[in-house]
Scaffold this motif. Sequence first.
Motif, PDB file in Angstrom:
ATOM      1  N   GLY A 165       1.296  -1.509   0.025  1.00 20.70           N
ATOM      2  CA  GLY A 165       0.247  -0.335  -0.031  1.00 20.70           C
ATOM      3  C   GLY A 165       0.905   1.314  -0.040  1.00 20.70           C
ATOM      4  N   ARG A 166       0.095   2.422   0.409  1.00 18.26           N
ATOM      5  CA  ARG A 166       0.993   3.758   0.346  1.00 18.26           C
ATOM      6  C   ARG A 166       0.613   4.357   1.856  1.00 18.26           C
ATOM      7  NH1 ARG A 166       5.307   5.656  -1.246  1.00 18.26           N
ATOM      8  NH2 ARG A 166       5.388   5.036  -3.037  1.00 18.26           N
ATOM      9  N   SER A 167       1.244   5.126   2.559  1.00 21.36           N
ATOM     10  CA  SER A 167       0.903   5.416   4.025  1.00 21.36           C
ATOM     11  C   SER A 167       0.975   6.906   3.252  1.00 21.36           C
ATOM     12  CB  SER A 167       1.852   5.189   5.311  1.00 21.36           C
ATOM     13  OG  SER A 167       1.655   6.071   5.833  1.00 21.36           O
ATOM     14  N   PHE A 168      -0.301   7.694   3.613  1.00 18.29           N
ATOM     15  CA  PHE A 168      -0.069   9.134   3.489  1.00 18.29           C
ATOM     16  C   PHE A 168      -0.334  10.060   4.281  1.00 18.29           C
ATOM     17  CE2 PHE A 168      -3.737   7.571   1.099  1.00 18.29           C
ATOM     18  CZ  PHE A 168      -4.766   8.874   1.331  1.00 18.29           C
ATOM     19  N   ILE A 169      -1.540   9.850   5.237  1.00 18.73           N
ATOM     20  CA  ILE A 169      -2.015  10.355   6.122  1.00 18.73           C
ATOM     21  C   ILE A 169      -1.562  10.966   7.187  1.00 18.73           C
ATOM     22  CG2 ILE A 169      -4.602  10.266   7.490  1.00 18.73           C
ATOM     23  CD1 ILE A 169      -6.106   8.662   5.752  1.00 18.73           C
ATOM     24  N   PHE A 170      -0.126  10.116   7.781  1.00 14.63           N
ATOM     25  CA  PHE A 170       0.704  10.459   9.153  1.00 14.63           C
ATOM     26  C   PHE A 170       1.667  11.111   8.157  1.00 14.63           C
ATOM     27  CE2 PHE A 170       3.984   9.501  11.864  1.00 14.63           C
ATOM     28  CZ  PHE A 170       2.701  10.246  13.272  1.00 14.63           C
ATOM     29  N   PRO A 171       1.691  11.100   7.160  1.00 14.38           N
ATOM     30  CA  PRO A 171       2.840  12.534   6.386  1.00 14.38           C
ATOM     31  C   PRO A 171       2.309  13.863   6.254  1.00 14.38           C
ATOM     32  CG  PRO A 171       3.616   9.878   5.231  1.00 14.38           C
ATOM     33  CD  PRO A 171       2.128  10.269   6.226  1.00 14.38           C
ATOM     34  N   ILE A 172       0.967  13.447   6.022  1.00 16.29           N
ATOM     35  CA  ILE A 172       0.439  14.556   6.235  1.00 16.29           C
ATOM     36  C   ILE A 172      -0.166  15.160   6.821  1.00 16.29           C
ATOM     37  CG2 ILE A 172      -1.313  15.889   5.192  1.00 16.29           C
ATOM     38  CD1 ILE A 172      -1.480  13.938   2.650  1.00 16.29           C
ATOM     39  N   PHE A 173      -0.362  14.214   7.750  1.00 11.96           N
ATOM     40  CA  PHE A 173      -0.366  15.444   9.245  1.00 11.96           C
ATOM     41  C   PHE A 173       0.799  15.664   9.814  1.00 11.96           C
ATOM     42  CE2 PHE A 173       0.123  14.236  14.098  1.00 11.96           C
ATOM     43  CZ  PHE A 173      -1.598  15.656  14.798  1.00 11.96           C
ATOM     44  N   LEU A 174       1.760  14.944   9.640  1.00 18.03           N
ATOM     45  CA  LEU A 174       2.877  15.930  10.369  1.00 18.03           C
ATOM     46  C   LEU A 174       3.708  16.919   9.740  1.00 18.03           C
ATOM     47  CD1 LEU A 174       5.081  12.103  10.692  1.00 18.03           C
ATOM     48  CD2 LEU A 174       4.496  14.395  12.496  1.00 18.03           C
ATOM     49  N   ILE A 175       3.130  16.576   8.251  1.00  8.56           N
ATOM     50  CA  ILE A 175       3.666  18.427   7.195  1.00  8.56           C
ATOM     51  C   ILE A 175       2.730  19.468   8.070  1.00  8.56           C
ATOM     52  CG2 ILE A 175       3.756  19.472   5.091  1.00  8.56           C
ATOM     53  CD1 ILE A 175       6.196  17.453   5.731  1.00  8.56           C
ATOM     54  N   LEU A 176       1.237  19.585   8.039  1.00  9.48           N
ATOM     55  CA  LEU A 176       0.491  19.869   8.482  1.00  9.48           C
ATOM     56  C   LEU A 176       0.454  19.799  10.029  1.00  9.48           C
ATOM     57  CD1 LEU A 176      -3.056  18.812   7.090  1.00  9.48           C
ATOM     58  CD2 LEU A 176      -1.787  21.276   6.434  1.00  9.48           C
ATOM     59  N   PHE A 177       1.014  19.849  11.051  1.00 10.36           N
ATOM     60  CA  PHE A 177       1.043  19.704  12.922  1.00 10.36           C
ATOM     61  C   PHE A 177       2.920  20.850  12.642  1.00 10.36           C
ATOM     62  CE2 PHE A 177       4.453  18.895  15.723  1.00 10.36           C
ATOM     63  CZ  PHE A 177       3.462  19.418  16.849  1.00 10.36           C
ATOM     64  N   ILE A 178       3.955  20.701  11.175  1.00  9.49           N
ATOM     65  CA  ILE A 178       5.136  21.127  11.240  1.00  9.49           C
ATOM     66  C   ILE A 178       4.779  22.752  10.869  1.00  9.49           C
ATOM     67  CG2 ILE A 178       6.026  20.732   9.541  1.00  9.49           C
ATOM     68  CD1 ILE A 178       8.033  21.221  12.665  1.00  9.49           C
ATOM     69  N   GLY A 179       4.152  22.754   9.972  1.00 12.57           N
ATOM     70  CA  GLY A 179       3.983  24.279   9.692  1.00 12.57           C
ATOM     71  C   GLY A 179       2.765  25.123  10.073  1.00 12.57           C
ATOM     72  N   PHE A 180       2.084  24.498  10.737  1.00 11.74           N
ATOM     73  CA  PHE A 180       1.226  25.453  11.974  1.00 11.74           C
ATOM     74  C   PHE A 180       2.448  25.183  12.892  1.00 11.74           C
ATOM     75  CE2 PHE A 180      -0.918  24.794  16.385  1.00 11.74           C
ATOM     76  CZ  PHE A 180      -1.979  26.076  15.718  1.00 11.74           C
ATOM     77  N   TYR A 181       3.426  25.022  13.048  1.00 12.02           N
ATOM     78  CA  TYR A 181       3.813  24.758  14.382  1.00 12.02           C
ATOM     79  C   TYR A 181       5.192  26.103  14.126  1.00 12.02           C
ATOM     80  CZ  TYR A 181       8.185  24.268  17.347  1.00 12.02           C
ATOM     81  OH  TYR A 181       9.357  24.236  18.094  1.00 12.02           O
ATOM     82  N   VAL A 182       5.854  25.936  12.966  1.00  9.74           N
ATOM     83  CA  VAL A 182       6.402  26.742  12.549  1.00  9.74           C
ATOM     84  C   VAL A 182       5.600  28.561  13.040  1.00  9.74           C
ATOM     85  CG1 VAL A 182       7.167  27.930   9.959  1.00  9.74           C
ATOM     86  CG2 VAL A 182       7.654  25.972  10.676  1.00  9.74           C
ATOM     87  N   MET A 183       4.469  28.730  12.022  1.00  9.50           N
ATOM     88  CA  MET A 183       3.727  29.391  11.504  1.00  9.50           C
ATOM     89  C   MET A 183       3.440  30.353  13.127  1.00  9.50           C
ATOM     90  SD  MET A 183       0.510  29.712   8.731  1.00  9.50           S
ATOM     91  CE  MET A 183      -0.573  28.396   9.708  1.00  9.50           C
ATOM     92  N   VAL A 184       3.176  28.998  14.642  1.00  7.40           N
ATOM     93  CA  VAL A 184       2.852  29.799  15.481  1.00  7.40           C
ATOM     94  C   VAL A 184       4.115  30.607  15.931  1.00  7.40           C
ATOM     95  CG1 VAL A 184       2.319  29.310  17.520  1.00  7.40           C
ATOM     96  CG2 VAL A 184       1.571  29.399  15.872  1.00  7.40           C
ATOM     97  N   THR A 185       4.944  29.607  15.564  1.00 13.04           N
ATOM     98  CA  THR A 185       6.694  30.260  16.087  1.00 13.04           C
ATOM     99  C   THR A 185       7.342  31.397  15.464  1.00 13.04           C
ATOM    100  OG1 THR A 185       6.998  28.042  16.777  1.00 13.04           O
ATOM    101  CG2 THR A 185       9.212  29.573  16.998  1.00 13.04           C
ATOM    102  N   LEU A 186       6.832  31.632  13.967  1.00 14.62           N
ATOM    103  CA  LEU A 186       7.515  32.804  13.968  1.00 14.62           C
ATOM    104  C   LEU A 186       6.873  34.185  13.939  1.00 14.62           C
ATOM    105  CD1 LEU A 186       7.812  31.515   9.839  1.00 14.62           C
ATOM    106  CD2 LEU A 186      10.193  31.746  11.853  1.00 14.62           C
ATOM    107  N   ARG A 187       5.514  33.912  14.160  1.00 12.64           N
ATOM    108  CA  ARG A 187       3.823  35.369  14.669  1.00 12.64           C
ATOM    109  C   ARG A 187       4.650  35.773  16.283  1.00 12.64           C
ATOM    110  NH1 ARG A 187      -1.213  34.429  11.904  1.00 12.64           N
ATOM    111  NH2 ARG A 187      -0.187  34.319   9.527  1.00 12.64           N
ATOM    112  N   SER A 188       5.465  34.959  17.017  1.00 11.96           N
ATOM    113  CA  SER A 188       5.720  34.632  18.286  1.00 11.96           C
ATOM    114  C   SER A 188       6.843  35.966  18.772  1.00 11.96           C
ATOM    115  CB  SER A 188       5.315  33.870  19.200  1.00 11.96           C
ATOM    116  OG  SER A 188       6.403  32.456  19.531  1.00 11.96           O
ATOM    117  N   PRO A 189       6.646  36.214  19.868  1.00 13.50           N
ATOM    118  CA  PRO A 189       7.894  37.228  20.001  1.00 13.50           C
ATOM    119  C   PRO A 189       9.195  36.364  20.511  1.00 13.50           C
ATOM    120  CG  PRO A 189       6.600  37.337  21.548  1.00 13.50           C
ATOM    121  CD  PRO A 189       5.403  36.400  20.879  1.00 13.50           C
TER     122      PRO A 189
END
Length: 174
Positions: A45-69
């Motif tokens: 098969g092909r696993s794509f849900i968990f990698p997508i979740f990780l990419i979305l998580f790291i994107g959210f983490y970067v956005m929150v961190t870049l906007r904070s002091p």
Amino acid sequence: MSRSWERKVQKNQLELNKQRKKEGKKPISLTQSTAADSTAETFKGRSFIFPIFLILFIGFYVMVTLRSPVYEQTGAMFWVTIACYILLAVLFFFRKPYLTISKEYIRSRRFMGDKSLFKDAIKAIVVKKGYVIIEQKKGGNWMFSQATNRFPTDDMREPLRVFAANNSIPFMEK
């Protein structure tokens, strides 16, 4: 013979066969021999849900961190953490899940590594449109889905039916 003893014997055989393979010798158990593996069918098969979740998580983490002091205080570890999460997502994407059907066992890659289910440990096999569920006597069920892991469930139906018939396992098709 107890099941725990059988598992210990199988585990030791696997380890011994790995050592023998490194030394260039033939394996001693039938489950690891090329004759037994030639009759086994593998479906990937092909696993794509968990990698997508990780990419979305790291994107959210970067956005929150870049906007904070606090961003000015982050150093190189911030970017190392991001790189590690992206590497983990890539690893899970290219590490394909599989189902191998042999005469006496079914093997699959679970989250913590490769696991084998021998015929004595299987309670039933249920095949639905787009899903294959292997029910265990002890432990959680194994589910293979066409939607989430891109397994060829239609192709898996007939080898599982043959496996169930040969090993007296209930086979249900819904």
